[in-house]
Each structure stands twice: as C-alpha cells, then as structure tokens.
Motif scaffolding. Structure first.
Motif, PDB file in Angstrom:
ATOM      1  N   PRO A 184       0.720  -1.128  -0.132  1.00  0.00           N
ATOM      2  CA  PRO A 184      -0.163  -0.016  -0.170  1.00  0.00           C
ATOM      3  C   PRO A 184       0.893   1.284   0.228  1.00  0.00           C
ATOM      4  N   VAL A 185       0.666   2.154  -0.976  1.00  0.00           N
ATOM      5  CA  VAL A 185       1.505   3.314  -1.029  1.00  0.00           C
ATOM      6  C   VAL A 185       0.920   4.607  -1.491  1.00  0.00           C
ATOM      7  N   PRO A 186       1.238   5.668  -1.177  1.00  0.00           N
ATOM      8  CA  PRO A 186       0.657   7.008  -1.617  1.00  0.00           C
ATOM      9  C   PRO A 186       0.623   7.036  -3.045  1.00  0.00           C
ATOM     10  N   ALA A 187      -0.760   7.281  -3.721  1.00  0.00           N
ATOM     11  CA  ALA A 187      -0.728   7.324  -5.148  1.00  0.00           C
ATOM     12  C   ALA A 187      -0.085   8.340  -5.903  1.00  0.00           C
ATOM     13  N   SER A 188       0.096   9.396  -5.450  1.00  0.00           N
ATOM     14  CA  SER A 188       0.803  10.574  -5.759  1.00  0.00           C
ATOM     15  C   SER A 188       2.275  10.584  -5.766  1.00  0.00           C
ATOM     16  N   MET A 194       7.983   3.691  -7.703  1.00  0.00           N
ATOM     17  CA  MET A 194       7.892   1.720  -7.427  1.00  0.00           C
ATOM     18  C   MET A 194       7.097   1.004  -8.580  1.00  0.00           C
ATOM     19  N   ALA A 195       6.295   1.705  -9.223  1.00  0.00           N
ATOM     20  CA  ALA A 195       5.819   0.921 -10.145  1.00  0.00           C
ATOM     21  C   ALA A 195       6.821   0.728 -11.489  1.00  0.00           C
ATOM     22  N   LEU A 196       7.616   1.637 -11.766  1.00  0.00           N
ATOM     23  CA  LEU A 196       8.620   1.480 -12.663  1.00  0.00           C
ATOM     24  C   LEU A 196       9.556   0.366 -12.309  1.00  0.00           C
ATOM     25  N   TRP A 197       9.829   0.646 -11.175  1.00  0.00           N
ATOM     26  CA  TRP A 197      10.942  -0.359 -10.504  1.00  0.00           C
ATOM     27  C   TRP A 197      10.541  -1.963 -10.562  1.00  0.00           C
ATOM     28  N   LEU A 198       9.109  -1.930 -10.062  1.00  0.00           N
ATOM     29  CA  LEU A 198       8.818  -3.277 -10.047  1.00  0.00           C
ATOM     30  C   LEU A 198       8.479  -3.938 -11.325  1.00  0.00           C
ATOM     31  N   ASP A 212      -3.148  -1.095  -8.819  1.00  0.00           N
ATOM     32  CA  ASP A 212      -4.670  -0.725  -8.937  1.00  0.00           C
ATOM     33  C   ASP A 212      -4.820   0.545  -9.699  1.00  0.00           C
ATOM     34  N   SER A 213      -6.076   0.804 -10.003  1.00  0.00           N
ATOM     35  CA  SER A 213      -6.504   1.723 -11.039  1.00  0.00           C
ATOM     36  C   SER A 213      -6.055   3.133 -10.405  1.00  0.00           C
ATOM     37  N   VAL A 214      -5.901   3.404  -9.264  1.00  0.00           N
ATOM     38  CA  VAL A 214      -5.795   4.718  -8.609  1.00  0.00           C
ATOM     39  C   VAL A 214      -4.123   4.944  -8.965  1.00  0.00           C
ATOM     40  N   CYS A 215      -3.268   3.910  -8.778  1.00  0.00           N
ATOM     41  CA  CYS A 215      -2.017   4.134  -8.865  1.00  0.00           C
ATOM     42  C   CYS A 215      -1.785   4.379 -10.406  1.00  0.00           C
ATOM     43  N   ARG A 216      -2.305   3.689 -11.230  1.00  0.00           N
ATOM     44  CA  ARG A 216      -2.314   3.840 -12.873  1.00  0.00           C
ATOM     45  C   ARG A 216      -2.762   5.066 -13.217  1.00  0.00           C
ATOM     46  N   LYS A 217      -3.829   5.714 -12.506  1.00  0.00           N
ATOM     47  CA  LYS A 217      -4.131   7.194 -12.927  1.00  0.00           C
ATOM     48  C   LYS A 217      -2.961   8.235 -12.381  1.00  0.00           C
ATOM     49  N   GLY A 218      -2.132   7.727 -11.320  1.00  0.00           N
ATOM     50  CA  GLY A 218      -1.036   8.496 -10.758  1.00  0.00           C
ATOM     51  C   GLY A 218      -0.063   8.797 -11.920  1.00  0.00           C
ATOM     52  N   SER A 251       0.787 -12.315  -8.075  1.00  0.00           N
ATOM     53  CA  SER A 251       1.567 -12.440  -6.677  1.00  0.00           C
ATOM     54  C   SER A 251       1.728 -11.461  -6.012  1.00  0.00           C
ATOM     55  N   LEU A 252       2.005 -10.138  -6.664  1.00  0.00           N
ATOM     56  CA  LEU A 252       2.279  -8.863  -5.934  1.00  0.00           C
ATOM     57  C   LEU A 252       1.193  -7.702  -6.507  1.00  0.00           C
ATOM     58  N   TRP A 253       0.751  -6.978  -5.423  1.00  0.00           N
ATOM     59  CA  TRP A 253      -0.209  -5.860  -5.846  1.00  0.00           C
ATOM     60  C   TRP A 253       0.823  -4.567  -5.350  1.00  0.00           C
ATOM     61  N   LEU A 254       0.695  -3.445  -6.296  1.00  0.00           N
ATOM     62  CA  LEU A 254       0.773  -2.215  -5.801  1.00  0.00           C
ATOM     63  C   LEU A 254      -0.462  -1.281  -5.795  1.00  0.00           C
ATOM     64  N   VAL A 255      -0.986  -0.948  -4.508  1.00  0.00           N
ATOM     65  CA  VAL A 255      -1.989  -0.418  -4.443  1.00  0.00           C
ATOM     66  C   VAL A 255      -2.023   0.803  -3.846  1.00  0.00           C
ATOM     67  N   ALA A 256      -3.215   1.903  -3.846  1.00  0.00           N
ATOM     68  CA  ALA A 256      -3.227   3.038  -3.183  1.00  0.00           C
ATOM     69  C   ALA A 256      -3.574   2.685  -1.884  1.00  0.00           C
TER      70      ALA A 256
END
Length: 347
Positions: A184-188, A194-198, A212-218, A251-256
């Motif tokens: 769980p991370v701050p979307a902005s 972290m998304a690019l690193w992952l 998730d969609s919120v991180c994608r929108k960021g 197996s791994l989720w990055l989420v707001a």
C-alpha cells in the motif's frame, strides 16, 4: 525587516504540517495538515488568522486540514495538488517552478522530488526563508530543484539521523518479494517510481504483479505534466507499463493506501514502505505485517548538503524526534542551528 515564524504543528515527530510566517505585516500559513490517524491532534487551526495559505503537496498531513480553514481564505497550490482539495474549494495557482507574489511577499517555488505536483517554498524576506515541505533527492522520476540561498531553513527531517541510500532500500525490499505481497502506497508519491522499478524487477524475480486503477491514474497524470517536471528517460517505460496487458491473479499488488488491514488481503501479506500509524506499528510488532523503508524524504547526508547549499544560519528540523542529534550533525561554520523540541520520526 521583522520576521516571525511559528511552527503550529510539525515540531517533533510525524504530525500535521502547519507553519505560520509573519513578515511585511502579512501572515502566511505554509501547509494545512490533517491528522494521520485517529487521536492525533489537529488543533493548530483553532482561531487562526492569516492572509493566505500555501500548500506544498497533496498528502493528508500537509493538505488534510484545509477543511478546517475558512472557505474564503486565499489558498495557493499547484494544479495537480488542487485535485485533492475538498470539492468546490477555490484555489489560486502556485507555479510548479517559478516566482510569484502572495500578499505582497515574493515567493519562489521548485520541484521537491516527493510527490506529483509537490513543491518547496522560498519566501523572499529577511534574507530568505526556505520551507522544503516533504522533499527527496533520490526519486527515480521526480526532480529536486536547487533552491535560492536562505538564512532560515525549515526542513523535512522526517528520517532524523537515518542515512541509508535508496539503492540499499530497493535491495532489501526485493528480498521480501518471494511470497505473495501487497504494497500500500501514496498514489501521488512513491507509487509512481515503485511501479517502474517493479516492472523491471518482476521478470527477473519470476513474479507477476499489477497496480490498481488509482496508481495507474497517478502515472497517467505524471505523463500529462510538462516534460520538464519529470526526470529524463522515464516516459517510454511509463507508457510501456500502462499499455502492457496485466495478469489476472498477480502474486504482487501495488495499491493506493486505503488503510489496508491483513484481513483485506487474505491471500497476500502486507509490506509497508513508509510511515506506520500506531495501529500498524502494533501489527508489525505482532508479526501481522512487514515493513521496509523506501526513501521519500531527505536523509541526513542530503540535509547536510542542503543546509550548505542554502547557506542557512538557522535550521528547524521538522517531523522528527531526533531534533538535538540532527541539529548537532547539521552544524556548520557559517551559522548556529535553531534549537527545538522533538518527537517521533516518520517512515
């Protein structure tokens, strides 16, 4: 010129940010933070009388107290930050990098390297007053602009005397991704890099991941900003990530971060990478969640470099319990650091 600075909230530990600066007969509020968890005080706004409020970025401990301020109070922020204001709240544009005047006081802004649309503030009074907001020099995507000289520096010292480089943080997190995880991370904020690193790391580790969609929108919002507000070289990787098909059962989720609990993710284990609320601290002690820091604040060596660069003669370390230790380590031949009280450091 007379100058008065009062830290209404944010001295000593992770707390709502609210700093009052009085100069030229005007009173400016720098940030209007809200409580990070139930029971945290947000009384700084009671009876407040200011001419304008300037918001550095959209994280709750810097913007969450706007609801306690009069609706007619002039509020300045960047366009990305305005999206996090209460619906219908009037605001006035603050440059993402540039100069303006607010209530007759010269204000310079620059990129703070911490979050989408986040800036530092420099007030052109009494030899210069620099307020970092939350800042970081290690972001993979967000630049940190060199500020002008300032006699007084109000600095994000959330990490206290901690000084571990980001590369070591990434290695430590990677070692924890062998089991199903949710981050769980701050979307902005850290979600963007972290998304690019992952996306680069996951194939090497042989794991599947999604955001998730919120991180994608960021990430989409980051691409909509002028190119100069992003570090060079990341655009193609962001577009590739956004265009790629996503796995159905990663197996791994990055989420707001929505204050997730272990029971929200029964098939995954939570790995936090930033500030832990008291409840999450208890969960960590009980072995219910894990934690490994991803740097999004100024670490000690960067604080020292920034103080030298500013030529500051007075420094106020904010959001940390290590105030005395930080002050001693930030001492320079050119000036005396300002003594303050301390409390908890942030993650």
């Amino acid at each position: 010129m007379s100058l008065r600075i009062e830290v209404l909230s944010g001295l000593g530990g992770k707390a709502p940010a609210a700093i009052l600066v009085e100069a030229k007969g005007k009173r400016l509020l720098l940030d209007a933070g809200g409580a990070l968890h139930p029971g945290q005080s947000n009384e700084w706004a009671a009876g407040l009388d200011v001419d304008a409020v300037l918001i550095t970025h959209d994280h709750i401990d810097h913007i969450g107290g706007v609801t306690a301020l009069p609706g007619e109070l002039p509020l300045y922020c960047t366009s990305p930050v305005a999206a996090a204001l209460p619906p219908g709240r009037d605001w006035r544009p603050l440059p993402e990098r540039g100069e303006c005047r607010i209530a007759g006081i010269p204000v310079t802004t620059g990129q703070a390297g911490h979050s989408l649309g986040g800036v530092w503030l420099h007030l052109g009074v009494a030899g210069g007053v620099f307020y970092s907001g939350d800042a970081c020099l290690e972001s993979l995507l967000l630049p940190f602009d060199e500020p002008p000289p300032a006699r007084v520096a109000l600095l994000d010292a959330s990490y206290g005397i901690y000084d571990v480089p980001q590369a070591q943080c990434r290695e430590a997190i990677a070692r924890r991704l062998s089991e199903p995880r949710v981050l769980p991370v701050p979307a902005s904020g850290r979600a963007l890099e972290m998304a690019l690193w992952l996306d680069t790391l996951a194939p090497r580790l042989g794991i599947t991941w999604d955001l998730d969609s919120v991180c994608r929108k960021g990430l989409e919002a980051l691409l909509e900003l002028p190119r100069s507000l992003r570090r060079v070289g990341g655009d193609a990787a962001i577009r590739q990530l956004l265009d790629a098909p996503r796995p159905t059962s990663p197996s791994l989720w990055l989420v707001a971060d929505r204050d997730d609990d272990p029971h929200d993710w029964p098939a995954h284990r939570l790995l936090h990478t930033g500030y832990l609320t008291p409840r999450r601290q208890r969960q960590r002690v009980a072995g219910e969640v894990d934690w490994q820091r991803w740097n999004v604040h100024l670490r000690l060596s960067h604080l020292r470099a920034l103080v030298r660069q500013l030529g500051a003669r007075q420094v106020v370390p904010l959001f940390t319990t290590d105030v005395r230790e930080v002050n001693e380590l930030l001492m320079t031949p050119s000036g005396l650091m300002m003594a303050t009280e301390g409390s908890d450091a942030a993650g």
